[in-house]
Write a protein that holds these residues in place. Structure first.
Motif, short mmCIF file in Angstrom:
data_model
loop_
_atom_site.label_atom_id
_atom_site.label_comp_id
_atom_site.label_asym_id
_atom_site.label_seq_id
_atom_site.Cartn_x
_atom_site.Cartn_y
_atom_site.Cartn_z
N LEU A 269 25.79 -1.94 13.50
CA LEU A 269 26.03 -2.07 12.06
C LEU A 269 27.25 -2.92 11.75
O LEU A 269 27.27 -3.66 10.76
CB LEU A 269 26.18 -0.68 11.44
CG LEU A 269 24.87 0.08 11.17
CD1 LEU A 269 25.16 1.51 10.77
CD2 LEU A 269 24.07 -0.62 10.07
N LEU A 272 26.13 -6.50 11.84
CA LEU A 272 25.30 -6.83 10.70
C LEU A 272 26.12 -6.89 9.41
O LEU A 272 25.89 -7.76 8.56
CB LEU A 272 24.17 -5.80 10.57
CG LEU A 272 23.17 -5.74 11.73
CD1 LEU A 272 22.16 -4.61 11.50
CD2 LEU A 272 22.44 -7.07 11.91
N GLU A 273 27.07 -6.00 9.27
CA GLU A 273 27.89 -5.98 8.05
C GLU A 273 28.84 -7.17 7.98
O GLU A 273 29.26 -7.58 6.89
CB GLU A 273 28.68 -4.67 7.98
CG GLU A 273 27.79 -3.46 7.66
CD GLU A 273 28.48 -2.14 7.92
OE1 GLU A 273 29.68 -2.16 8.29
OE2 GLU A 273 27.83 -1.09 7.77
N LYS A 293 19.41 -5.96 8.82
CA LYS A 293 19.53 -5.21 7.57
C LYS A 293 18.48 -5.65 6.57
O LYS A 293 18.37 -5.08 5.48
CB LYS A 293 20.92 -5.42 6.96
CG LYS A 293 22.04 -4.73 7.71
CD LYS A 293 23.40 -5.16 7.18
CE LYS A 293 23.56 -4.77 5.74
NZ LYS A 293 24.89 -5.19 5.20
N SER A 335 17.09 -3.07 2.64
CA SER A 335 18.31 -3.06 3.43
C SER A 335 19.16 -1.85 3.09
O SER A 335 19.11 -1.30 2.01
CB SER A 335 19.10 -4.35 3.18
OG SER A 335 19.48 -4.42 1.83
N SER A 336 19.95 -1.42 4.07
CA SER A 336 20.81 -0.27 3.90
C SER A 336 22.05 -0.45 4.76
O SER A 336 21.96 -0.94 5.88
CB SER A 336 20.07 1.01 4.32
OG SER A 336 20.97 2.08 4.46
N LYS A 337 23.20 -0.05 4.22
CA LYS A 337 24.43 -0.18 4.99
C LYS A 337 24.48 0.80 6.15
O LYS A 337 25.26 0.63 7.07
CB LYS A 337 25.63 0.03 4.07
CG LYS A 337 25.87 -1.12 3.10
CD LYS A 337 27.16 -0.93 2.35
CE LYS A 337 27.45 -2.13 1.45
NZ LYS A 337 28.72 -1.98 0.72
N PRO A 340 19.79 0.29 9.50
CA PRO A 340 19.18 -1.02 9.73
C PRO A 340 17.70 -0.86 10.09
O PRO A 340 17.26 0.22 10.47
CB PRO A 340 19.96 -1.55 10.93
CG PRO A 340 20.35 -0.31 11.68
CD PRO A 340 20.63 0.72 10.62
#
Length: 426
Positions: A269, A272-273, A293, A335-337, A340
């Motif tokens: 994550l 991705l973030e 994401k 998408s979601s924080k 993924p």
């Protein structure tokens, strides 16, 4: 002892090559007036060309003495291996690298010439000491020890050299950079790609060098770390050491793929973030986690202007027949924080001879497949098939690939692929 004819040949080589290098430095703006459309749109790879010296003992090695065994000289280097794999799967890459006019450099150049690949982007000069890596393997084909002398890549594969090929980078369907590049060269390469929306693939090379992702993460479309590189990259992007290598096995019991993903998810994550669009996490014998994401839509081919021809067209046709496209596109997700979208693709059983080159061939097979027009999941499946062929041979890249075998192995991977994370699982 060096022969007189060889000395004359080296002298002639220096005579002809030195003015070329001088002209490049005196006239750095020659390409500025060239329109992108005038440059052939080949994928561009920037990174190391290395001569690997591979030593395998025939008996258990003893300290403080020599051990009988076999020693081989093998063309290597992450970017070079990926390029060779791509070329054998029908895609002709444009390589940007640096070599010396020494024994190691001449061996690598002769091998490159035999593949009929472009040498225009390869910087050649007698002041360069070609990068060499010595590997010592154990009886199982695993790397036991090694020494790398690769300073030439950082010292001579400079931002100024790379900028001369801006037109190639801007017109390319994809740019692959390996982390052997200096931070400044990495940033210059990625910035040029960003100017023309050329997707960037980042290959971390090693745990130490993978940390160089910190300055370029926002430009990266794909990254292909292994577990240890993932942890190092997440720490570098977090600016603190909060992640640690995971302990997979508990009391002799192997953890499940789902449990493994949950342990690695926090580090994934972070990547991705910080802007990396797709993480292709290699897990050795446990296969690959393909993460984003963006939901399943990220699996659509994002490369621009791919027009497969010849062998590449055959690769597209035969993989499409055996491995359907848009395999998980019907899964509704966003998408979601914290969640993924992730797919697990299994590794294939193999008769392992040597493990070096497997990761490079996975990337090379994936990129060649994407350049042929296949979607991301199909391409990674083909990459896993290419990696299997690599571990079963004695060289970093197999001497040739069988399309039928690649397609059959890719089909087996696709048929066992499994979604392990998406928003609707909440």
């Amino acid at each position: 002892m060096e022969s007189g004819s060889q000395r004359r040949l080296d002298s002639l080589s220096r005579h002809f090559l030195q003015p070329h290098q001088a002209n490049r430095s005196l006239f750095p703006n020659l390409l500025r007036g060239v329109h992108v459309k005038d440059v052939e749109a080949d994928p561009v790879l920037i990174g190391g060309m290395v001569l690997d010296i591979q030593a395998t003992p025939s008996i258990s090695a003893k300290p403080k003495t020599t051990t009988p065994g076999k020693v081989h000289y093998v063309p290597g280097g992450v970017a070079r291996n990926i390029a060779e794999c791509m070329s054998k799967l029908g895609t002709k890459p444009y390589m940007i690298s640096a070599l010396g006019l020494d024994m190691a450099g001449n061996m690598l150049l002769e091998h490159w010439k035999s593949a009929r690949l472009s040498m225009e982007g390869i910087r050649k000069h007698h002041d360069i000491q070609t990068s060499v890596v010595c590997h010592i393997f154990d009886g199982d084909g695993e790397l036991a020890a090694g020494v790398a002398s690769v300073e030439a890549i950082e010292n001579f594969l400079t931002s100024d050299w790379i900028r001369q090929f801006k037109c190639n980078i801007c017109s390319a369907p994809v740019l692959m950079v390996d982390a052997n590049l200096s931070p400044s060269a990495l940033e210059a390469s990625c910035q040029m790609a960003a100017e023309s929306s050329t997707p960037v693939w980042f290959e971390p090379v090693s745990v130490i060098k993978s940390r160089r992702v910190a300055s370029v993460a926002k430009y990266i479309t794909f990254a292909s770390p292994n577990e240890d590189e993932l942890i190092a990259m997440a720490n570098a992007l977090s600016c603190k050491d909060v992640f640690h290598p995971i302990q997979r096995d508990y009391v002799g019991t192997k953890c499940s793929i789902e449990s493994l993903f949950q342990m690695l998810k926090p580090a994934i994550l972070v990547l991705l973030e910080k802007g990396i669009k797709v993480v292709v996490l290699t897990l050795g014998s446990d296969g690959v986690f393909l993460c984003s994401k963006e939901g399943p839509g990220f699996m659509n081919n994002v490369l621009k202007g791919t027009k497969p021809q010849g062998f590449g067209s055959q690769l597209y046709e035969i993989i499409t027949e055996s491995c359907p496209s848009n395999l998980f596109l019907n899964i509704a997700t966003s998408s979601s924080k914290t969640y993924p979208f992730a797919v697990h693709l299994p590794a294939l059983p193999a008769s392992v001879a040597r493990l070096t080159g497997a990761g490079d061939c996975l990337v090379g097979g994936t990129l060649a497949s994407m350049c042929a027009g296949l979607d991301v999941l199909q391409s990674v499946a083909a990459g896993i098939a290419a990696a299997k062929a690599a571990v079963e041979g004695e060289t970093n890249v197999p001497s040739e690939y069988s399309l039928a075998k690649i397609a059959d192995d890719a089909r087996r991977v696709c048929s066992s692929a499994k979604v392990i994370s998406h928003r609707s699982m909440l």
